[in-house]
Design an enzyme around this catalytic site. Structure first.
Site, short mmCIF file in Angstrom:
data_model
loop_
_atom_site.label_atom_id
_atom_site.label_comp_id
_atom_site.label_asym_id
_atom_site.label_seq_id
_atom_site.Cartn_x
_atom_site.Cartn_y
_atom_site.Cartn_z
N SER A 1 -4.08 32.50 -32.70
CA SER A 1 -2.66 32.50 -32.99
C SER A 1 -2.52 31.00 -33.38
CB SER A 1 -1.83 33.04 -32.00
OG SER A 1 -0.62 32.85 -31.97
N TYR B 1 0.68 33.93 -23.11
CA TYR B 1 0.22 34.30 -24.50
C TYR B 1 -0.20 32.93 -25.03
CZ TYR B 1 0.34 35.76 -29.41
OH TYR B 1 -0.13 36.31 -30.65
#
Length: 255
Positions: A146, A159
């Site tokens: 990401s 995350y």
């Protein structure tokens, strides 16, 4: 003559692929000739996804298991072995998000995000690599990172930590498995228009921020990751190892 991006004869397991980015990856690889093994924890969604691929003439199977459960992962691979499904390509895509300030975060919440987004890539990657090494024919592993593999935002600490770990896990896998002709790389999507981001897309302030911060001026679409996935799954990337390719509309390139 088979081209550099031809995946005919290969089988790809994609975790978290009954919808969203995972399904887009599956569809892209199937279009280039691969047999796809979709994974998820909802039998209903998996059945629907497999039927969708079959309707387009693609070869697709399913495997129902929780990627964060070591016993379930091991048993799933034994079942795939028994079915004669040889995994040449693995995409570790499964992931969840949780938005909460660090000081309010419970240990169980932290662990759930880490287990689903990072530990699962280790568990599934390990089982796939064992078999790739034993077959002595190499393989491809693609981990999904990401923007958060490089930078952080408030309220998404687990995350961010998991996706930073994905970058380094990709390098660790490369350090050990490249000698076996296994190419391990990662894709770092930018802000994509997916179900996971639905709440952000519908938030006018956040939507405006994404579009203003991204040089391309818009959210990315799931199928815009397809080319990168096919490239990393194909022999075109046979000397590419330990890299993370960001597909983010240019967001990381600018201040």
């Amino acid at each position: 003559m088979p081209g550099l991006f031809d995946l005919t004869g290969s089988t790809a397991l994609i975790t978290g692929s009954s919808r969203g980015l995972g399904f887009a990856f599956g569809e892209a690889l199937a279009a280039h000739g691969a047999t796809i093994v979709l994974n998820g924890t909802s039998a209903e969604r998996l059945d629907s996804a497999v039927k969708s691929l079959h309707a387009k003439g693609y070869a697709a199977e399913k495997t129902l298991f929780d990627v964060s459960d070591q016993t379930a992962v091991v048993e799933a691979f034994k079942t795939l072995d028994a079915k004669g499904l040889i995994i040449d390509i693995l995409i570790n895509n499964a992931g969840i998000q949780l938005r909460k300030p660090l000081v309010d975060l419970e240990l169980s919440e932290w662990q759930r995000v880490i287990d689903t987004n990072l530990t699962s890539a280790f568990l599934v990657g390990k089982e796939a690599a064992k078999r790739m090494i034993a077959r002595k024919q190499g393989g491809k592993i693609i981990n999904i990172g990401s923007l958060m593999s490089e930078c952080a935002r408030a309220t998404v600490a687990p995350y961010t930590t998991a996706k930073g770990g994905i970058k380094m896990l990709t390098r660790a896998m490369t350090a050990e498995w490249a000698q076996h002709n296994i190419q391990v790389n990662a894709i770092g999507p930018g802000y994509m228009a997916t179900d996971m981001n639905a709440a952000l897309i519908s938030n006018p302030q956040f939507d405006s921020w994404v579009k203003g911060r991204t040089p391309s001026g818009r959210w990315g679409l799931p199928d815009e990751l397809a080319g990168t996935a096919v490239y990393l799954a194909s022999r075109a990337s046979n000397y590419v190892n330990g890299q993370i390719i960001y597909v983010d509309g240019g967001m990381l390139a600018v201040l």
